[in-house]
Design a protein around this motif. Structure first.
Motif, short mmCIF file in Angstrom:
data_model
loop_
_atom_site.label_atom_id
_atom_site.label_comp_id
_atom_site.label_asym_id
_atom_site.label_seq_id
_atom_site.Cartn_x
_atom_site.Cartn_y
_atom_site.Cartn_z
N LEU B 6 0.84 -1.20 0.00
CA LEU B 6 0.00 0.00 0.00
C LEU B 6 0.87 1.25 0.00
CD1 LEU B 6 -2.88 -0.82 2.53
CD2 LEU B 6 -3.16 -0.29 0.11
N ARG B 7 1.91 1.23 0.86
CA ARG B 7 2.82 2.38 0.95
C ARG B 7 3.49 2.65 -0.38
NH1 ARG B 7 5.18 1.53 6.65
NH2 ARG B 7 4.19 3.24 7.74
N ARG B 8 3.95 1.58 -1.01
CA ARG B 8 4.68 1.75 -2.28
C ARG B 8 3.78 2.37 -3.33
NH1 ARG B 8 5.31 -1.36 -6.69
NH2 ARG B 8 4.35 -3.22 -5.78
N HIS B 9 2.57 1.84 -3.46
CA HIS B 9 1.64 2.40 -4.46
C HIS B 9 1.28 3.84 -4.12
CE1 HIS B 9 1.28 -1.26 -6.67
NE2 HIS B 9 0.76 -1.95 -5.67
N TYR B 10 1.08 4.09 -2.82
CA TYR B 10 0.68 5.44 -2.42
C TYR B 10 1.82 6.43 -2.68
CZ TYR B 10 -1.42 9.22 0.20
OH TYR B 10 -1.96 10.43 0.54
N GLN B 11 3.04 6.04 -2.28
CA GLN B 11 4.18 6.97 -2.45
C GLN B 11 4.52 7.18 -3.92
OE1 GLN B 11 7.37 5.81 0.21
NE2 GLN B 11 6.04 6.02 2.00
N ASP B 12 4.38 6.14 -4.73
CA ASP B 12 4.58 6.32 -6.17
C ASP B 12 3.51 7.26 -6.72
OD1 ASP B 12 6.71 4.64 -6.12
OD2 ASP B 12 5.68 2.90 -6.97
N GLY B 13 2.29 7.09 -6.21
CA GLY B 13 1.20 7.96 -6.66
C GLY B 13 1.42 9.41 -6.28
N MET B 14 2.05 9.63 -5.11
CA MET B 14 2.31 11.01 -4.67
C MET B 14 3.27 11.73 -5.60
SD MET B 14 2.42 11.66 -0.64
CE MET B 14 4.01 10.97 -0.33
N GLN B 15 4.14 10.96 -6.26
CA GLN B 15 5.13 11.59 -7.15
C GLN B 15 4.57 11.82 -8.55
OE1 GLN B 15 8.56 9.05 -6.91
NE2 GLN B 15 8.73 9.36 -4.70
N MET B 51 -0.47 15.53 2.22
CA MET B 51 -0.06 14.13 2.09
C MET B 51 -0.40 13.53 0.72
SD MET B 51 1.58 13.47 4.71
CE MET B 51 1.98 14.83 5.82
N GLN B 52 -0.80 14.38 -0.21
CA GLN B 52 -1.02 13.88 -1.57
C GLN B 52 0.10 14.28 -2.52
OE1 GLN B 52 -5.16 14.38 -3.02
NE2 GLN B 52 -5.56 15.28 -1.01
#
Lengths: 179, 202
Positions: B6-15, B51-52
């Motif tokens: 979840l973290r990986r997808h979320y952090q990739d999405g933030m970039q 946080m987005q």
């Protein structure tokens, strides 16, 4: 440092930089941000000392100057980023050292979209701690940021993550991350 | 999907700005949130936006670091009051309070640093060795040596808990000197000893 910077100001700046770098490590700041900020503060304090000797080197003045400098710095940066084509950012985010296949990229992109969208569906009091948790903040940091106790933060993260997984499951994204 | 995925997808999405990151919050409001002096509703609203986006998160973390740093430099009046109370206890230190109003006192540790020697107001035969107790988390100690009229005679930085005053400091036989030591701690805070004095024996 210009000739007219007093020894006292130089001493204050040294202490400020040392403290800021220590805080920078604690809050995982990037070196480039730190350097830019330190340089901006130095310039402002030198100029302030020329105008009004003495007060420019008090500790509270230095930190207030640093806050003002950071706000201006980020305003300028945001303005520059708005002008730059946002599509470039997308291209720049591609991994170095071999691109994944188009199918894999599409799959990754779709999964990112699903996770971001599912987070948006959470109620605010769960959404924000979940966002911070997924962004890498500790429970203590989350509790401090929101003015909550640590147990309250932990509880809402836990419930938020459970909601998030339920939303993803309802969209066919299970424990293995497949549809 | 586990936490790490979840973290990986979320952090990739933030970039990826194309995933619909909204306009950032006003920097002044973001600073208030980082300082912790915004309402809960404001915190939730602002952090929801921050946080987005990786860039907004960098801004927020910078303000947090500044807010934490500012806490190591308390306001002038509390500092002066604390110094006055302390120096009154040490006796005859009104002069110090007046002469040091433009000095930095960055206090962040718990309590004062304790000096060991020379004892207060004793006569010392050169070479003068200043000693103090170690402070937990200290990486450097800064020693200030002043003449009786408050003029700075010498300043030293050392990782040790002793400092020998070299001949080059030019201390005068029969003269009275004051000294204090500041411990700089790993978390960026610092704590200072009380001002002590000694005389140099002829």
């Amino acid at each position: 440092m210009p000739k007219h910077a007093s020894p006292h100001l130089a001493n204050t700046l040294t202490r400020f930089e040392r403290t800021l770098r220590s805080m920078g490590r604690r809050f995982r700041l990037q070196d480039v941000d730190l350097e830019e900020l330190v340089q901006e503060v130095r310039i402002r304090l030198w100029r302030a000392e020329e105008r009004e000797s003495g007060s420019a080197s008090s500790a509270s003045y230095v930190w207030k100057t640093a806050e003002a400098a950071a706000i201006d710095l980020f305003r300028r940066r945001r303005s520059r980023e708005r002008m730059a084509d946002r599509l470039e950012a997308d291209a720049a985010s591609l991994p170095i050292g071999g691109l994944p296949s188009p199918e894999r990229r599409l799959e990754e992109s779709e999964m990112q979209h699903q996770v971001m969208d599912a987070v948006r569906q959470l109620p605010e009091t769960r959404r924000v701690p979940v966002r911070m948790h997924l962004a890498g903040y500790s429970r203590t940091e989350i509790a401090d940021a929101l003015g909550w106790t640590e147990p309250k933060a932990r509880n809402l993260i836990y419930r938020g993550l459970a909601d998030l997984r339920a939303i993803l499951l309802s969209r066919g994204i299970g424990p293995e991350g497949t549809r | 999907m586990n936490d790490e995925e979840l973290r990986r997808h979320y952090q990739d999405g933030m970039q990826r700005p194309t995933l619909g990151v909204p306009e950032g919050p006003d920097p002044d409001l973001l600073l208030h949130v980082a300082r912790g002096d915004a309402t809960e509703a404001e915190r939730l609203q602002v952090l929801d936006l921050v946080m987005q986006s990786d860039d907004l998160r960098r801004e927020y973390d910078t303000y947090r670091a500044l807010a934490a740093g500012a806490q190591t430099a308390p306001a002038r009046w509390p500092r002066l009051l604390a110094a006055a109370a302390l120096l009154a206890a040490a006796g005859g230190a009104a002069f110090w309070g007046l002469s040091r109003t433009n000095e930095e006192v960055w206090r962040g540790g718990e309590g004062l640093l304790e000096t060991v020697s020379p004892a207060q107001d004793v006569g010392v035969t050169p070479p003068v060795t200043l000693a103090w107790r170690s402070a937990p988390g200290a990486h450097t100690y800064e020693v200030e040596l002043l003449a009786d009229d408050g003029r700075l005679v010498a300043r030293y930085e050392t990782p040790d808990t002793t400092q020998v005053v070299p001949d080059s400091a030019g201390l005068l036989a029969g003269a009275k000197y004051r000294w204090a030591v500041t411990a700089h701690l790993a978390d960026g805070a610092s704590t200072r000893s009380a001002l002590r004095s000694f005389s140099l024996r002829p």
